[in-house]
Enzyme design. Structure first.
Site, PDB file in Angstrom:
ATOM      1  N   LYS A   1       0.887  -1.183  -0.086  1.00 34.15           N
ATOM      2  CA  LYS A   1       0.062  -0.032   0.025  1.00 34.15           C
ATOM      3  C   LYS A   1       0.862   1.322  -0.094  1.00 34.15           C
ATOM      4  CE  LYS A   1      -3.613  -2.569   2.225  1.00 34.15           C
ATOM      5  NZ  LYS A   1      -4.248  -3.148   3.615  1.00 34.15           N
TER       6      LYS A   1
ATOM      7  N   GLN B   1      -4.901  -1.769   9.601  1.00 35.00           N
ATOM      8  CA  GLN B   1      -4.700  -3.153   9.032  1.00 35.00           C
ATOM      9  C   GLN B   1      -5.051  -4.040  10.080  1.00 35.00           C
ATOM     10  OE1 GLN B   1      -3.323  -3.667   6.086  1.00 35.00           O
ATOM     11  NE2 GLN B   1      -3.649  -5.824   6.234  1.00 35.00           N
TER      12      GLN B   1
ATOM     13  N   ASP C   1     -11.389   1.571   3.431  1.00 33.69           N
ATOM     14  CA  ASP C   1     -11.378   0.171   3.115  1.00 33.69           C
ATOM     15  C   ASP C   1     -12.862  -0.098   2.830  1.00 33.69           C
ATOM     16  OD1 ASP C   1      -9.129  -1.526   3.075  1.00 33.69           O
ATOM     17  OD2 ASP C   1      -8.803  -1.164   5.428  1.00 33.69           O
TER      18      ASP C   1
END
Length: 290
Positions: free
Chosen positions: A53, A97, A120
């Site tokens: 990322k 995460q 997300d």
């Protein structure tokens, strides 16, 4: 022989498109979009994903802030960092995460993220917007699957789509997207589904998102089906320098000859998740910059 759906190439194309938009923003005197990433602990896979990322941010010209915390961080302290990112006007979007340590509630952390910065696409408000005519930030992996289908011009309208795996991260939102946006007839299978093969053999488009290597075998797939493999599992492999290889849910070698289209693992859906994250971050940033 199936056409290989090259997620790596499509994700590269998307990142080039995003970079062009970022360059245009900068040419007008605007700042670059800014993504923050929180990672807790030393999980090797998580650090690999986060590294991907960060690399993508650099490729498209985003600013990024990487926040790394010890596994021992308290839930209260982590929530405080989330709150600070929610209120930081210089941060357009951020992710936490997963997985998190057992003493921290994933639900509590996820639902504390501002829906406008939830790149997300995890929080309830964004999840629920899938069924509306004004969808907000979409769950990244299902969004990536939909983008692959679009860019390969794979027709979904009126097709029988079978999804194996009903998780909130992939299967459930993808079912809503295929039904709402794709106008498909969707069957969503889970671990309680009886005679799974009977369902998968009816699929014009078959998606597996379980994380069980070799789950989908040749006899479970009808000839000419589009096969999308979301499953990614680390399997020990002494021949690899890393000591492992990535395996999908689909018995690729035997299914590929009878499919019309198929995604490989790695190089299929995986790169699209990061590309979708970049799309969401740009979308979130435009609300602040335009």
């Amino acid at each position: 022989m199936a056409t290989i759906i090259d997620g790596k190439k499509i994700s590269t194309d998307i990142k080039s498109e995003i970079k062009a938009q970022v360059d245009e923003l900068k040419s007008k005197g605007k700042r670059a979009p800014h993504l923050a990433i929180i990672i807790v602990g030393d999980d090797g896979a998580s650090h690999t994903y986060v590294g991907g990322k960060v690399k993508a941010c650099a490729a498209v010209g985003f600013e990024y802030t990487l926040m790394q915390f010890a596994e021992s961080i308290s839930e209260e302290k982590l929530l405080k960092h989330v709150h600070n990112l929610n209120t930081d006007e210089d941060i357009d979007g951020f992710i936490v995460q997963l997985p998190l340590p057992p003493h921290i509630s994933v639900d509590k952390v996820t639902e504390s993220i501002s829906s406008e910065k939830d790149v997300d696409g995890f929080v309830n408000e964004n999840f629920g917007s899938i069924t509306s005519d004004h969808a907000k930030l979409m769950p990244a992996t299902p969004f990536g699957v939909m983008e692959l289908l679009k860019r390969y011009e794979i027709e979904t309208e009126g097709k029988n789509c079978v999804i194996v795996g009903a998780s909130r991260l992939v299967g459930a939102p993808l079912a809503l997207m295929l039904s709402k946006e794709g106008n498909a007839t969707v069957t969503l299978c889970n671990k309680y589904t009886k005679d799974l093969a009977n369902h998968t053999r009816q699929a014009d488009i078959l998606v597996s998102a379980v994380g069980l290597p070799g789950l989908i075998t040749k006899d479970m797939v009808q000839k000419g089906a589009v096969v999308i493999d979301v499953g990614t599992t680390r399997v020990e492999d002494a021949t690899k320098k890393t000591g492992f290889r990535l395996s999908g849910d689909v018995d690729y070698a035997n299914v590929e000859p009878i499919a019309s289209y198929i995604t490989p693992v790695p190089g299929g859906v995986g790169p699209m998740t990061i590309a979708s994250l970049m799309i969401n971050t740009l979308q979130a940033a435009k609300k602040n910059l335009l």
